[in-house]
Design an enzyme around this catalytic site. Structure first.
Site: not given
Ligand code: ZN
Length: 508
Positions: A262-263, A266, A301
């Site tokens: 997830h990170e 980003h 996101e």
């Molecule tokens: Zn996030």
């Protein structure tokens, strides 16, 4: 000349915001607990300086002069967009009285402390007055920001420009109709074997696997690092220093995998912004005085979700990477193969906790929250009635009884920090991830073949060209139209989930 003056002034402001980011990273990753109080003062001083600089007469003068200089350039040029962004940020901040800002910042800090305590004691009553005060502030803020139809629209616009309660209502109806029958169908089937996900996973080896997959996905460690934090996050000090965190639980491999990928998503966005935008308005979040990153929270996101789910939960990914995981944990994963792991990692099981939810039930957690926010903002739901409303929604959407407030209304930190309006971005991110991934594959049909070979460069390159490098140059709907030729649409997301989970659960 006046554009250079403008750029120079906003570069200095950008520096202040990036220093604040560095202090925040330190606060969440490195700082001894004793430093909390003085760090609070340091942050307040620094953000006060940034705010003063943004709101000063000199900044207004510089923006005005730059507007004259760039008026002859094309509307979509970096220069015109930069000046327009700066103007919009100043206009928004000028509408908010300094006293309201001060009350808000103070409550955001104390609120999080009260939340941690009330959650630990499973006691909603302690947090109730904090929520009530936050809502009073949010309603005042909504009047300052302005809205046409509903006060919640103003709060949503802070995080998700372009969205409002009406458009979210349409989106949510589409998602409920598309996903609820599938969740019900799968809930009636015996779940796959998942016990080994909770076997013994020593942290040092989890750490080495996390680094390995971050590198494989293309996260650049010369301009980044992967640290540990209880609540994973990404934060950057320009594209040259983009930091991500994850967490490791010895008896749960899922949390580190999810957090890392997830990170990384980003992080890839931030690392691939055009170098020419560095220290500029389009690489900075001027509304960051409110804590929002990227074009919108949902667009940022979408990239964490794309890498975490569309890639990181795919069969191709685990066919490629399961061997390395097995080598690190041969005893824990003894007798488990890539396909078994893939099915376990995609197990659908309605649960109480949003951050532990599977891909298919995740959005129900968000819809519940957004609908509660809307009713809280217009006064049709009282704070005292939140636990009951929560229980009703969980029962209705996921067929679950809420055992206590800790696993219900007290589970998230966001509201205690005053972020009423932030949750819709998670579901918007999921929806956009499917649209953007679909557009990438349509534009370059070679992408899925490369992904199956464990080569992520082609997809990353397409995303960089079409999304990442532009920073904040285009807004959400412009970005979507440029990439997909249309506006936001849940159909590709529903089709992706339906296809994937009907196959996994052999629903024909
Ligand atoms: Zn996030």
């Amino acid at each position: 000349m006046s554009y250079q003056t403008f750029a120079k002034r906003f570069a200095a402001l950008n520096d202040l915001l990036n220093i604040a980011n560095l202090l925040t990273w330190d606060f969440r990753v490195m700082m001894p607990p004793g430093g909390a109080e003085t760090r609070g003062h340091q942050m307040a001083t620094l953000m006060g300086m940034a705010q003063d600089m943004l709101m000063s007469d000199e900044t207004l003068r510089v923006i005005g002069a730059a507007e004259d200089t760039v008026s002859g350039l094309s509307e979509g040029s970096v220069e015109r967009r930069s000046v327009a962004h700066a103007r919009a940020a100043v206009d928004l901040h000028r509408r908010i009285p300094p006293d309201l800002n001060r009350r808000r910042s103070a409550l955001n800090l104390t609120g999080q402390g009260v939340w941690a305590d009330s959650r630990a004691r499973n006691d909603f009553a302690t947090l109730r007055p904090v929520f009530e005060e936050h809502l009073a502030i949010c309603r005042e803020l909504a009047e300052c920001i302005g809205y046409e139809n509903h006060p919640h629209d103003a709060m949503i616009s802070v995080y998700e420009p372009g969205a409002d309660t009406a458009s979210l209502g349409v989106l949510f109806a589409q998602l409920r109709a598309g996903l609820a029958p599938l969740v019900a169908e799968i809930s009636a089937i015996a779940p796959p074997r998942t016990d080994f996900l909770h076997g013994d996973y020593p942290e040092d080896r989890q750490r080495s696997f996390a680094r390995q997959i971050a590198e494989a996905l293309g996260y650049d460690f010369r301009r980044g690092c992967l640290d540990t934090a209880p609540h994973p996050f990404e934060i950057s000090q320009t594209r040259e220093d983009v930091r991500i965190t994850t967490r490791y639980h010895r008896n749960n491999i899922v949390s580190a995998l999810q957090g890392t990928m997830h990170e990384v998503g980003h992080g890839l966005y931030e690392q691939n912004i055009d170098p020419d935008l560095t220290r500029g308005v389009l690489a900075t979040d001027l509304l960051g005085l409110y804590g929002v990153g990227g074009i919108s929270f949902g667009v940022h996101e979408s990239q964490s979700r794309l890498w975490e789910n569309q890639i990181g939960r795919s069969r191709g990914f685990w066919e490629r990477h399961f061997g390395a995981l097995h080598d690190l944990f041969p005893d824990t994963l003894s007798g488990v193969d890539a396909e078994t792991f893939y099915r376990a990692y995609n197990c659908v099981r309605p649960g109480q906790i949003r951050v532990e939810a599977d891909e298919l039930t995740y959005d129900f957690h968000i819809m519940l929250r957004v609908e509660m926010e809307r009713r809280l903002m217009d006064g049709s739901l009282r704070v005292a009635d939140m636990p009951g409303a929560w229980a009703d929604a969980m029962q209705h959407d996921l067929g679950l009884k809420v055992p206590d407030d800790r696993q219900g209304v007290l589970q998230d930190m966001q509201w205690s920090a005053g972020q009423f309006g932030i949750f819709c971005g998670y579901t918007i991110g999921n929806v956009l991830a499917a649209q953007i991934q679909g557009a990438a594959v349509a534009a370059d049909p070679q992408i899925p073949f490369d992904l199956d070979l464990g080569d992520y460069a082609r997809l990353r390159g397409w995303l960089t060209d079409n999304l990442y490098r532009h920073g904040r140059r285009y807004d959400r709907d412009e970005t979507l139209h440029r990439i997909t030729g249309q506006g936001m649409d849940a159909a590709p997301y529903i089709a992706y989930l339906t296809g994937k989970y009907r196959e996994i659960y052999a629903l024909g």
